[in-house]
Design a protein around this motif. Sequence first.
Motif, PDB file in Angstrom:
ATOM      1  N   LEU A 120       0.836  -1.202   0.000  1.00 28.99           N
ATOM      2  CA  LEU A 120       0.000   0.000   0.000  1.00 28.99           C
ATOM      3  C   LEU A 120       0.872   1.255   0.000  1.00 28.99           C
ATOM      4  O   LEU A 120       0.557   2.242  -0.661  1.00 28.99           O
ATOM      5  CB  LEU A 120      -0.939   0.006   1.204  1.00 28.99           C
ATOM      6  N   ALA A 121       1.989   1.182   0.737  1.00 28.13           N
ATOM      7  CA  ALA A 121       2.845   2.364   0.809  1.00 28.13           C
ATOM      8  C   ALA A 121       3.406   2.737  -0.557  1.00 28.13           C
ATOM      9  O   ALA A 121       3.606   3.918  -0.843  1.00 28.13           O
ATOM     10  CB  ALA A 121       3.985   2.120   1.798  1.00 28.13           C
ATOM     11  N   VAL A 122       3.662   1.748  -1.417  1.00 31.80           N
ATOM     12  CA  VAL A 122       4.264   2.088  -2.715  1.00 31.80           C
ATOM     13  C   VAL A 122       3.237   2.215  -3.830  1.00 31.80           C
ATOM     14  O   VAL A 122       3.594   2.598  -4.950  1.00 31.80           O
ATOM     15  CB  VAL A 122       5.336   1.054  -3.152  1.00 31.80           C
ATOM     16  N   ASN A 124      -0.026   3.607  -3.137  1.00 30.91           N
ATOM     17  CA  ASN A 124      -0.979   4.655  -2.799  1.00 30.91           C
ATOM     18  C   ASN A 124      -0.280   6.016  -2.826  1.00 30.91           C
ATOM     19  O   ASN A 124       0.669   6.253  -2.088  1.00 30.91           O
ATOM     20  CB  ASN A 124      -1.534   4.351  -1.403  1.00 30.91           C
ATOM     21  N   LYS A 125      -0.813   6.901  -3.681  1.00 30.85           N
ATOM     22  CA  LYS A 125      -0.152   8.201  -3.844  1.00 30.85           C
ATOM     23  C   LYS A 125      -0.244   9.059  -2.576  1.00 30.85           C
ATOM     24  O   LYS A 125       0.602   9.898  -2.329  1.00 30.85           O
ATOM     25  CB  LYS A 125      -0.790   8.961  -5.009  1.00 30.85           C
ATOM     26  N   TRP A 171      -0.186   7.991   0.542  1.00 28.40           N
ATOM     27  CA  TRP A 171       0.238   7.261   1.738  1.00 28.40           C
ATOM     28  C   TRP A 171       0.931   8.177   2.727  1.00 28.40           C
ATOM     29  O   TRP A 171       0.667   8.138   3.934  1.00 28.40           O
ATOM     30  CB  TRP A 171       1.145   6.097   1.352  1.00 28.40           C
ATOM     31  N   ASP A 205      -1.420   9.906   4.868  1.00 31.77           N
ATOM     32  CA  ASP A 205      -2.095   9.055   5.857  1.00 31.77           C
ATOM     33  C   ASP A 205      -1.161   8.614   6.975  1.00 31.77           C
ATOM     34  O   ASP A 205      -1.576   8.463   8.122  1.00 31.77           O
ATOM     35  CB  ASP A 205      -2.648   7.791   5.174  1.00 31.77           C
ATOM     36  N   TRP A 265      -8.221   2.040  13.742  1.00 29.78           N
ATOM     37  CA  TRP A 265      -8.192   1.071  12.643  1.00 29.78           C
ATOM     38  C   TRP A 265      -9.163   1.415  11.526  1.00 29.78           C
ATOM     39  O   TRP A 265      -8.970   1.043  10.393  1.00 29.78           O
ATOM     40  CB  TRP A 265      -8.476  -0.328  13.199  1.00 29.78           C
ATOM     41  N   SER A 266     -10.207   2.202  11.900  1.00 28.55           N
ATOM     42  CA  SER A 266     -11.220   2.480  10.886  1.00 28.55           C
ATOM     43  C   SER A 266     -10.969   3.804  10.165  1.00 28.55           C
ATOM     44  O   SER A 266     -11.722   4.156   9.273  1.00 28.55           O
ATOM     45  CB  SER A 266     -12.595   2.487  11.550  1.00 28.55           C
ATOM     46  N   ASP A 267      -9.901   4.516  10.539  1.00 27.31           N
ATOM     47  CA  ASP A 267      -9.640   5.806   9.892  1.00 27.31           C
ATOM     48  C   ASP A 267      -9.220   5.631   8.439  1.00 27.31           C
ATOM     49  O   ASP A 267      -9.742   6.264   7.535  1.00 27.31           O
ATOM     50  CB  ASP A 267      -8.546   6.570  10.649  1.00 27.31           C
ATOM     51  N   ASN A 268      -8.235   4.821   8.226  1.00 31.85           N
ATOM     52  CA  ASN A 268      -7.753   4.584   6.865  1.00 31.85           C
ATOM     53  C   ASN A 268      -6.960   3.280   6.858  1.00 31.85           C
ATOM     54  O   ASN A 268      -6.762   2.644   7.897  1.00 31.85           O
ATOM     55  CB  ASN A 268      -6.888   5.750   6.376  1.00 31.85           C
ATOM     56  N   ALA A 269      -6.496   2.886   5.671  1.00 35.13           N
ATOM     57  CA  ALA A 269      -5.812   1.597   5.542  1.00 35.13           C
ATOM     58  C   ALA A 269      -4.532   1.580   6.371  1.00 35.13           C
ATOM     59  O   ALA A 269      -4.144   0.546   6.926  1.00 35.13           O
ATOM     60  CB  ALA A 269      -5.497   1.315   4.078  1.00 35.13           C
ATOM     61  N   SER A 313      -5.530   0.766   9.765  1.00 34.04           N
ATOM     62  CA  SER A 313      -5.892  -0.646   9.848  1.00 34.04           C
ATOM     63  C   SER A 313      -4.647  -1.511   9.978  1.00 34.04           C
ATOM     64  O   SER A 313      -4.599  -2.446  10.780  1.00 34.04           O
ATOM     65  CB  SER A 313      -6.661  -1.064   8.594  1.00 34.04           C
ATOM     66  N   PHE A 314      -3.633  -1.198   9.178  1.00 36.18           N
ATOM     67  CA  PHE A 314      -2.422  -2.012   9.212  1.00 36.18           C
ATOM     68  C   PHE A 314      -1.671  -1.855  10.535  1.00 36.18           C
ATOM     69  O   PHE A 314      -1.126  -2.818  11.057  1.00 36.18           O
ATOM     70  CB  PHE A 314      -1.507  -1.680   8.026  1.00 36.18           C
ATOM     71  N   GLY A 352     -14.980  -2.587  10.437  1.00 37.37           N
ATOM     72  CA  GLY A 352     -14.788  -1.388   9.628  1.00 37.37           C
ATOM     73  C   GLY A 352     -13.350  -0.986   9.370  1.00 37.37           C
ATOM     74  O   GLY A 352     -13.029   0.198   9.293  1.00 37.37           O
ATOM     75  N   GLN A 377     -10.041  -0.648   6.806  1.00 31.00           N
ATOM     76  CA  GLN A 377     -10.063  -0.046   5.467  1.00 31.00           C
ATOM     77  C   GLN A 377      -9.024  -0.657   4.534  1.00 31.00           C
ATOM     78  O   GLN A 377      -8.584  -0.014   3.589  1.00 31.00           O
ATOM     79  CB  GLN A 377      -9.779   1.463   5.574  1.00 31.00           C
ATOM     80  N   PHE A 378      -8.616  -1.910   4.798  1.00 32.61           N
ATOM     81  CA  PHE A 378      -7.525  -2.496   4.003  1.00 32.61           C
ATOM     82  C   PHE A 378      -7.777  -2.434   2.502  1.00 32.61           C
ATOM     83  O   PHE A 378      -6.886  -2.156   1.713  1.00 32.61           O
ATOM     84  CB  PHE A 378      -7.337  -3.970   4.377  1.00 32.61           C
ATOM     85  N   ALA A 404      -9.857   5.125   1.227  1.00 33.29           N
ATOM     86  CA  ALA A 404      -9.189   5.381   2.505  1.00 33.29           C
ATOM     87  C   ALA A 404      -7.767   4.816   2.487  1.00 33.29           C
ATOM     88  O   ALA A 404      -7.257   4.377   3.495  1.00 33.29           O
ATOM     89  CB  ALA A 404      -9.991   4.778   3.647  1.00 33.29           C
ATOM     90  N   ASN A 425       4.480   4.158  -7.246  1.00 30.75           N
ATOM     91  CA  ASN A 425       5.165   5.403  -6.889  1.00 30.75           C
ATOM     92  C   ASN A 425       6.635   5.301  -7.296  1.00 30.75           C
ATOM     93  O   ASN A 425       7.222   4.232  -7.237  1.00 30.75           O
ATOM     94  CB  ASN A 425       5.097   5.646  -5.386  1.00 30.75           C
TER      95      ASN A 425
END
Lengths: 198, 637, 314
Positions: free
Chosen positions: A47-49, A51-52, A54, A57, A124-128, A131-132, B247, B249-250, B255, C247
């Motif tokens: 996700l880090a690489v 998601n623009k 990231w 977040d 965990w519910s704010d963003n991916a 969550s991670f 909930g 967001q994976f 998100a 990226n």
Amino acid sequence: MARSVIDVSGLPTYAFGSRVTPWWGTFSFCLLEGTGFALGIGGYLYLAVTNKDWAKDAVPLSLLWSALFTLVLVVSALPNFLIKRAAMRESLRSVRLLLLIMSAIGLVLIGLRIMEFSALPVRWSDNAYGSFVWLLLGLHGVHVLTDVADTLVLTVLMFTRHGTGKRFSDAEDNAFYWYFVVLSWLPLYAVLYWLPRL
Amino acid sequence: MSQAVDERHETRDTDLDDEELRARLSKTWGTARGLIGILSTVDHKIIGIRYIVTAFVFLLAGGIMAIIMRLQLARPDSHFVDAELYNQLFTMHGTTMMFLFGVPVGEAFAVYLVPLMVGTRNIAFPRLNAFSYYVYLFGGLMLWGAFALSIRPDVGWFSYVPLANLNFTPGKGPDYWAQMITFTEVAALAVSVEIVVTVLKQRAPGMTLDRIPLFVWTMLVHSFIIIFAMPAIMLASSMLIMERLVGTQFFNPDAGGDPLLWQHLFWFFGHPEVYIIFLPGTAFVSAIVATFSRRPVFGYLPMVLSLIAIGFLSFGLWVHHMFVTGLPEIGAAFFTASSMAIAIPNGVQIFCWIATLWDGKPVLKTPLIFVLGFFFIFVAGGLSGVMLASVPIDTQVHDTYFVVAHFHYVLIGGTVFPLVAAVYYWFPKVTGRLMDERLGKWQFVLAFSGFNITFFPMHLLGLRGMPRRVYTYPAEMGWGGLNLLASAGALLFFASFLLMLYNMMASARSGALAGDNPWGADTLEWAASSPPRPQNFDRIPCVTSGSPLWDQGDDRAVVGGLKVDERELVVTSISEARPDIREESPAPSIWPFLAALVTALAFIGSIYTPWAITWGSSVVAIVLVAWFWPKTIEENV
Amino acid sequence: MPIARSVGEASLLGVFVSALCIMPAPATFAHGAGQGTGGWSVAGLTVVPLGVVLLLYSGGVARLWRRAGAGRSVACWQLACFATGWSALAAALMSPLHELGERLFTAHMLEHEVLMVVAAPALVLSRPLGAMLWAFPPVIRRRLARAARWQVVRITWRGLIEPASATILHGLAIWSWHMPVLFDAALASEPVHWLQHFSFLASALLFWWALLNGRARRRGYGASVFYLFFTSMHCGLLGAILALSKNKLFVPRNSVASQWNLTVLEDQQLGGLIMWVGASAFYLAAALILAAFWIGSGSSAMKKVAGTASSMRD
């Protein structure tokens, strides 16, 4: 007619390290749990690489509790090493004492992990990313919890009449697993706490 | 350092004659009567049989789903089932076949056979083994119980997000699916750990690495693949259920997540999964080809190295299931090349088997006939696989019946045909009676023709553009004829399994008595009696060649000096299999069953409230402590 | 062989000395010095350390062969391995590939992989340290051998070539340097770039030494197969992340990707693929060879047992 060739009556009924089957069982579980950690880190990095946003977040996490946790965890490798040695010498006094120390350290670590969670700036519910963070921290937390529970039971066991013979092999096995708990934390610590700061 | 402390006098096997030894060992290693005894057993043979029977029940269930789908597709514009039910059917068919039949059945055979083949008295960690069976059983019951209660997953066996997300699939179906996955993979992982340790540490003295039967090598590599692949699906299914229940967001691109992350994790497991399902098939083939050719498999070392190569390569190829998801174009050539590379070790294996048959004097009994059927079908599936490994072709036929045809050729050809062969081959070992040969050959005719009539037309349907997962199609597409043919074939194929079922039941009652080694095979399981006694072997054999029953003749070396009244087995060194320890093997216990039960309840509860995990795990912890707490002072020594 | 073994066991010093000799050269002086040489990085300090190693080795081998006869004490296959390893080093660090690596991520990755999966295993197989010691006059040779026997040196060395620690160390080197911050730093600063190549080569030498020569060898290579699998898995993961990245993580200054018909992102993906698919192929090949030795080792040790199984108890 079968003839007896190999006499095994003189062999020991238990031993230590990779000679016994429980060691290999623990080792295999370390492998599969380690794979789980690696894939968790892999997902995080993926996700880090890809998601623009990231960087936006990935708010850096507070360093205080995690640093204490890491410190205590790394230092715990020493009594852990001593347990292993005492168990192999079958010295009941030392094993009892060291198991008490390790149980105390374990409980402190659980407390520190709870503080780590409470200091997290994301849910965990704010963003991916959030969550991670929760997933990886929780996944490792479950390992700490499991091994501390195991250590507590073993400590009690060692203070009963069962504290002899093969139980020393179990104590050594428990110490072996704790190394995995320590080692698996280090890459997680680097990724969770330091990568977003770079 | 440890020393053997044996002040007390204990009976050793060297003190007794054969008759008495057999009786005393049967008592020591036996399973108690009564419900508690049944649920407490740790005998790998009893648990292995339960595993096999359960897997076959799921095969039947998955097969019935397939038949219903084929009846629906037999005619265009059919309304035998509606779209919703059809989605549920193909989801349940795929899920059942992959997770509740394909993976467990291979491990089931390993649980039964590996300890016998390596010459030990029980599998390593037998209580974990019992636990894993109950976990598997409860996982399967959970999914099918929910299905019966109309809580039905309908998003495919891969549950792709975002379709499987809460906003597109609000019911509880995918939750049951995800928990069943996590649950049954625990079982699969536990069994692989047991197999790895059994093979590495419990081989009979003298069974050096180059004397390990190919079957056992295959199951060792198979178990390692599971250990490295299954965590991916467990992680993924846990993430999916967290996404749905709390909930996270994976997989939500709004998100910072990515739906493709699900696919990567799923296929990181999903590709090795193909080999997890296929390798047991090759294990059966290796054993059967050697026995019925009357010679060891040609090229032992290349065979083993091919297995190891497959183990490595199976992890490199997952993205070839994702060619059309917009992978970097620059990688296409790499992915194609590495996908094709796995044809090399597979090819080596096929050629070694053919060379074995060529050089030997093949005896055409039912097991070998099914193996020959496997060669034909699997090679055909491999050829369409080479076609699909090429990115342009894959892009063209993606999501059509061509792909359906390909993977059924690979999976049924690679697994089910050898599996039927294995049933015929080991049935006499398990029951003491041979299956009927004439019915076996009829079954082959039905199965082989039925299979090809079902799935060959699907290649053509795929090339003519028929997409997968459609519940019906309009008559003017012109797909009706081939579909009718395929459906007729499916009925034939299904009938072949009913015939096998009849043959098994009839033969178990009145088949010809088999004796210990009816096929004249070379591996150690045939040295045990049929069916094997609880202790497997009265005296642990000592191995001096790769084909012990062929090379040793009457002069069979054995181990002496094990205790008779305790469950003792020989632990040996890894490479050279030197005897090292007399290790105590755990006795029967009810706690694994209870632990599985409590875990299952926690998992079902977690679908409705996350707190079930917290409460459940505390109960599980208590049960586990009870499980591991030593009951007698003897367990300490 | 016997000489190589007696000295090789505790030659930590040697590895570092030779690695230090080789490494600084290309990093410090090759940049910019390659102009007008057809792309070859032939600055003095590139040629000299590689040359010194070559001279030491050939001098040592010459002396040994004069004493013991050609092909004795240093076998011909060892010589061939050294030649392969040395040429690979030269090709990676001196050929136009090196310069291209500064502008093209793929070339840089190729250079690193040549260091780690070609040069390192070949050099380790040749066990060159014993031979190199023989190039020195007897006094110095004895002094070096004595230094290698120091407690500190021996314990450190033994810890480093423990297969698990060597594997972790090598993995650590690979993963850390692929963090964008450090990778960019390596491209921006000569000493850092030197450190990068040094840690790749040195940790790779340790890794291969541990798997091919150390305890893993005495245990029959089973562990080596496992560590190779482990390494191919984590390198595969890293390579996959680079290959799937959307990226731009590493942007070489004055990228020449466009001259190769690549976008900067594609260049990065291609580099990732080389690590993922290319390097894995090497690890697989090595693992299969070692597995073959491992599987063969069991019964050769047990041959005697056939008739007299009682000997199995020792």
